[in-house]
Scaffold this motif. Structure first.
Motif, PDB file in Angstrom:
ATOM      1  N   GLN A 134      12.888 -19.199 -51.127  1.00 59.98           N
ATOM      2  CA  GLN A 134      12.497 -20.330 -50.296  1.00 59.98           C
ATOM      3  C   GLN A 134      13.657 -20.764 -49.387  1.00 59.98           C
ATOM      4  OE1 GLN A 134      10.942 -23.481 -52.716  1.00 59.98           O
ATOM      5  NE2 GLN A 134       9.363 -22.204 -53.666  1.00 59.98           N
ATOM      6  N   GLY A 135      13.333 -21.019 -48.135  1.00 64.47           N
ATOM      7  CA  GLY A 135      14.320 -21.517 -47.183  1.00 64.47           C
ATOM      8  C   GLY A 135      14.997 -20.459 -46.352  1.00 64.47           C
ATOM      9  N   HIS A 136      14.907 -19.177 -46.741  1.00 63.20           N
ATOM     10  CA  HIS A 136      15.510 -18.112 -45.942  1.00 63.20           C
ATOM     11  C   HIS A 136      14.726 -17.903 -44.644  1.00 63.20           C
ATOM     12  CE1 HIS A 136      18.499 -16.565 -48.790  1.00 63.20           C
ATOM     13  NE2 HIS A 136      17.615 -16.729 -49.759  1.00 63.20           N
ATOM     14  N   HIS A 137      15.401 -17.304 -43.673  1.00 63.74           N
ATOM     15  CA  HIS A 137      14.699 -16.910 -42.455  1.00 63.74           C
ATOM     16  C   HIS A 137      13.552 -15.992 -42.854  1.00 63.74           C
ATOM     17  CE1 HIS A 137      13.761 -15.241 -38.543  1.00 63.74           C
ATOM     18  NE2 HIS A 137      14.634 -16.056 -37.957  1.00 63.74           N
ATOM     19  N   PRO A 138      12.333 -16.241 -42.363  1.00 68.37           N
ATOM     20  CA  PRO A 138      11.183 -15.460 -42.830  1.00 68.37           C
ATOM     21  C   PRO A 138      11.299 -13.964 -42.558  1.00 68.37           C
ATOM     22  CG  PRO A 138      10.603 -16.839 -40.940  1.00 68.37           C
ATOM     23  CD  PRO A 138      11.930 -17.291 -41.412  1.00 68.37           C
ATOM     24  N   VAL A 139      11.950 -13.579 -41.458  1.00 67.55           N
ATOM     25  CA  VAL A 139      12.093 -12.151 -41.173  1.00 67.55           C
ATOM     26  C   VAL A 139      13.103 -11.522 -42.120  1.00 67.55           C
ATOM     27  CG1 VAL A 139      12.738 -10.433 -39.434  1.00 67.55           C
ATOM     28  CG2 VAL A 139      11.424 -12.455 -38.766  1.00 67.55           C
ATOM     29  N   ALA A 140      14.205 -12.216 -42.364  1.00 69.05           N
ATOM     30  CA  ALA A 140      15.210 -11.697 -43.298  1.00 69.05           C
ATOM     31  C   ALA A 140      14.643 -11.586 -44.706  1.00 69.05           C
ATOM     32  CB  ALA A 140      16.439 -12.601 -43.295  1.00 69.05           C
ATOM     33  N   PHE A 141      13.856 -12.571 -45.120  1.00 65.99           N
ATOM     34  CA  PHE A 141      13.231 -12.518 -46.436  1.00 65.99           C
ATOM     35  C   PHE A 141      12.159 -11.436 -46.489  1.00 65.99           C
ATOM     36  CE2 PHE A 141       9.802 -13.874 -49.325  1.00 65.99           C
ATOM     37  CZ  PHE A 141      10.502 -13.958 -50.516  1.00 65.99           C
ATOM     38  N   GLY A 142      11.308 -11.367 -45.471  1.00 61.83           N
ATOM     39  CA  GLY A 142      10.224 -10.388 -45.450  1.00 61.83           C
ATOM     40  C   GLY A 142      10.701  -8.956 -45.432  1.00 61.83           C
ATOM     41  N   ASN A 143      11.928  -8.740 -44.971  1.00 58.44           N
ATOM     42  CA  ASN A 143      12.469  -7.387 -44.937  1.00 58.44           C
ATOM     43  C   ASN A 143      12.585  -6.785 -46.330  1.00 58.44           C
ATOM     44  OD1 ASN A 143      13.925  -5.326 -43.107  1.00 58.44           O
ATOM     45  ND2 ASN A 143      15.389  -5.608 -44.776  1.00 58.44           N
ATOM     46  N   ASN A 144      12.630  -7.640 -47.370  1.00 54.07           N
ATOM     47  CA  ASN A 144      12.852  -7.168 -48.737  1.00 54.07           C
ATOM     48  C   ASN A 144      11.596  -7.203 -49.597  1.00 54.07           C
ATOM     49  OD1 ASN A 144      15.692  -7.106 -48.087  1.00 54.07           O
ATOM     50  ND2 ASN A 144      15.723  -9.319 -48.411  1.00 54.07           N
ATOM     51  N   VAL A 145      10.437  -7.407 -48.956  1.00 53.65           N
ATOM     52  CA  VAL A 145       9.177  -7.537 -49.690  1.00 53.65           C
ATOM     53  C   VAL A 145       8.281  -6.341 -49.399  1.00 53.65           C
ATOM     54  CG1 VAL A 145       7.097  -8.933 -49.994  1.00 53.65           C
ATOM     55  CG2 VAL A 145       9.307 -10.045 -49.621  1.00 53.65           C
ATOM     56  N   ASN A 146       7.715  -5.791 -50.465  1.00 53.58           N
ATOM     57  CA  ASN A 146       6.757  -4.696 -50.329  1.00 53.58           C
ATOM     58  C   ASN A 146       5.630  -4.919 -51.342  1.00 53.58           C
ATOM     59  OD1 ASN A 146       5.580  -2.315 -49.445  1.00 53.58           O
ATOM     60  ND2 ASN A 146       6.816  -1.013 -50.793  1.00 53.58           N
ATOM     61  N   ASN A 147       4.402  -4.923 -50.840  1.00 54.20           N
ATOM     62  CA  ASN A 147       3.238  -5.151 -51.701  1.00 54.20           C
ATOM     63  C   ASN A 147       3.398  -6.426 -52.533  1.00 54.20           C
ATOM     64  OD1 ASN A 147       1.874  -2.814 -50.834  1.00 54.20           O
ATOM     65  ND2 ASN A 147       3.012  -1.553 -52.307  1.00 54.20           N
ATOM     66  N   ASN A 148       3.858  -7.488 -51.871  1.00 51.81           N
ATOM     67  CA  ASN A 148       4.029  -8.801 -52.487  1.00 51.81           C
ATOM     68  C   ASN A 148       5.076  -8.823 -53.592  1.00 51.81           C
ATOM     69  OD1 ASN A 148       1.966 -10.045 -50.890  1.00 51.81           O
ATOM     70  ND2 ASN A 148       0.428  -9.096 -52.228  1.00 51.81           N
TER      71      ASN A 148
END
Length: 551
Positions: A134-148
């Protein structure tokens, strides 16, 4: 030093075997729902020498050890030798992971472009705590997510930026930044035209990373954002690169090698450091480079300068920059995953990132957007950089979607871009590239057609083959030699005619002065031999028009 993905990390076949091998193992430590309060003990952090050196390393160690003492966690560190790079680092992780080895390390740092390659070797953090990030830049956080599933937490950020030399622009009654791609082209073209009139042939319009490398791939991602493409691959795995919009933008940029906005000699092998050196010497108006060069620019630039997002097709959409930086993950086979996850949460936390940004000499860019309004953070960056951090449209590389194939995808795309800059046809190259990437990803080819407006974009020009270049060069040499020989022969004949005419004029004068013939001393048949000494001076005479004269 940023890793260059234009060179393979390890052999692709080995990567695939490692990925398959890790899928046959599961972590031996069950999920602990109470890890945040119960986890303790010893953890080992794997670090590059460049990540933990000098005063910066001392500050980081003190902050981490202080946290560890208050959480009953002992932190040990395995630091690579200075001559080892991130390729060695990744190979160490992949090697241990392929055999599910659990005794070497617990926490690893992941370059944002390697998350897809390493995800099978990282702990699924979501299984332990679904509220992380929570609170991270959404693109920086989303870069580390795969299949939720979350595989790493953002630790620090970097981004591609456009730099410009304000003094050069001002000298020609202009001011940065350019508002869009056409404005950038016009500004560079106008300044170059005026500088050429002043016999400045060193200056070029734009330097950047245009060779076969992952940085060149990042350049390409920023160009296609201009075409309205924010990702090459959607969440369903659909890939598309052969579109008319992309072709038009790539054609326009490629045309800059004809107008010298991009020096053709800079399209091979110029990395970030070389581009910065060229720009800092005043040899380029614009530069594409990373935000991590902001402090170096402030320290070394002998001119006024600016930096901001890469331009877009129109000013209303804002500019873009490719995401760079680091994330921190927990090794999948850690023997103490709870404590390792607590450590990862700490070093990715807002408080820790704020302290690093303020206190470290290199002032890493935090991944929390609300820190871009923090005056204590922002005063460490020149040229109101926090405004850029807050407004830029970050572009995520398709690392998580391509997985172990990312290196190959990045390489073939940057190779295609390099070929286009060297004169390959834009449309055919993009069509071939589309098919090749789909083949790498194991997907069927698709039918694609491209049209490029000849009034707005260059369709490309064919690169001559080596034999054509060599043959053309041979004919040029022959032509020059024959021309030189002809000129020499012409001058020689002209000289001979002048000598002949001079001799004829001389004898004509003699005949006019002595109409009865010249007076000649009477001698015997052998008297002339006394005029010479055994023939030693015969070389002093030359025969001209059948008459003997002394020279």
């Amino acid at each position: 030093m940023r890793p260059q993905l234009g060179q393979s990390v390890v052999w692709p076949a080995v990567l695939m075997l490692c990925a398959l091998a890790t899928q046959s193992f599961t972590s031996t430590v069950p999920v602990d729902p109470n890890y945040e309060t119960d986890a303790s003990g010893t953890i080992t952090v794997l670090l590059l020498s460049s990540q933990f050196y000098g005063m910066d390393g001392t500050i980081m160690k003190a902050l981490q050890d202080q946290w560890g003492a208050s959480n009953n966690i002992q932190i040990t560190r395995r630091i690579f030798d200075p001559d080892q790079n991130y390729t060695d680092y990744v190979n160490q992780i992949m090697s241990a992971c392929s055999f599910a080895e659990s005794s070497f390390f617990d926490v690893v740092y992941v370059d944002v472009s390697y998350i897809g390659l390493l995800q099978n070797c990282l702990l699924n953090m979501t299984a332990w705590n679904s509220s992380l990030g929570q609170g991270h830049h959404p693109v920086a956080f989303g870069n580390n997510v795969n299949n939720n599933s979350l595989y790493a937490l953002p630790a620090e950020m970097d981004m591609g930026l456009l730099y410009w030399n304000e003094d050069i622009l001002y000298r020609h009654s202009m001011k940065g930044p350019p508002i869009d791609l056409n404005d950038m082209e016009n500004m560079a073209g106008y300044a170059l035209k005026n500088e050429r009139a002043l016999e400045n042939y060193v200056l070029t319009g734009l330097v950047g990373q245009f060779g076969i490398s992952d940085s060149a791939f990042c350049n390409f991602l920023e160009w296609i954002w201009i075409a309205g493409v924010d990702t090459l691959m959607d969440s369903y795995g659909n890939f598309s690169i052969a579109t008319s919009h992309i072709a038009a933008v790539v054609s326009q940029v490629a045309s800059w090698t004809d107008s010298f906005i991009i020096d053709p000699t800079n399209t091979d092998g110029m990395d970030e450091g070389a581009a910065f050196d060229s720009w800092i010497r005043g040899n380029s108006i614009f530069m594409r480079n990373w935000a991590s060069y902001l402090l170096a620019a402030a320290d070394q630039a002998p001119f006024q300068w600016g930096a901001g997002p890469m331009v877009n097709s129109n000013v209303s959409d804002g500019g873009s920059g490719t995401l760079g930086g680091w994330a921190v993950g927990v090794y999948r086979y850690s023997t103490n995953p709870g404590a390792a996850l607590k450590f990862a949460e700490f070093v990715s936390s807002q408080d820790y990132q704020r302290k690093l940004s303020i206190n470290l000499g290199r002032h890493p860019i935090p991944t929390y957007p609300n820190l871009y309004n923090d005056s204590d953070v922002c005063k460490n960056y020149p040229n109101n950089a926090c405004e850029t951090f807050a407004s830029i449209n970050l572009i995520r590389r398709p690392s998580i979607e391509t997985g172990v194939n990312y290196t190959n995808v990045s390489t073939v795309i940057s190779t295609a871009v390099s070929n286009i800059l060297h004169g390959a046809y834009v449309t055919q190259t993009l069509l071939d590239l589309d098919a090749e990437v789909l083949r790498i990803l194991g997907k069927p080819p698709r039918n694609a057609t491209l049209t490029v407006d000849p009034n707005t974009a260059r369709p490309g020009k064919r690169v001559p083959s080596d034999i054509v270049v060599q043959t053309s060069g041979l004919f040029c040499v022959i032509f020059v030699v024959m021309t030189a020989a002809g000129i020499y022969k012409y001058n020689a004949n002209k000289k001979a005619q002048e000598i002949k005419k001079a001799e004829e004029d001389k004898f004509k004068e003699l005949e006019e002065d002595h109409p009865d013939g010249p007076e000649v001393e009477q001698r015997g048949p052998h008297d002339h031999e006394s005029d010479f000494d055994d023939g030693d001076d015969y070389h002093k005479y030359e025969d001209v028009t059948d008459k003997t004269r002394l020279v």
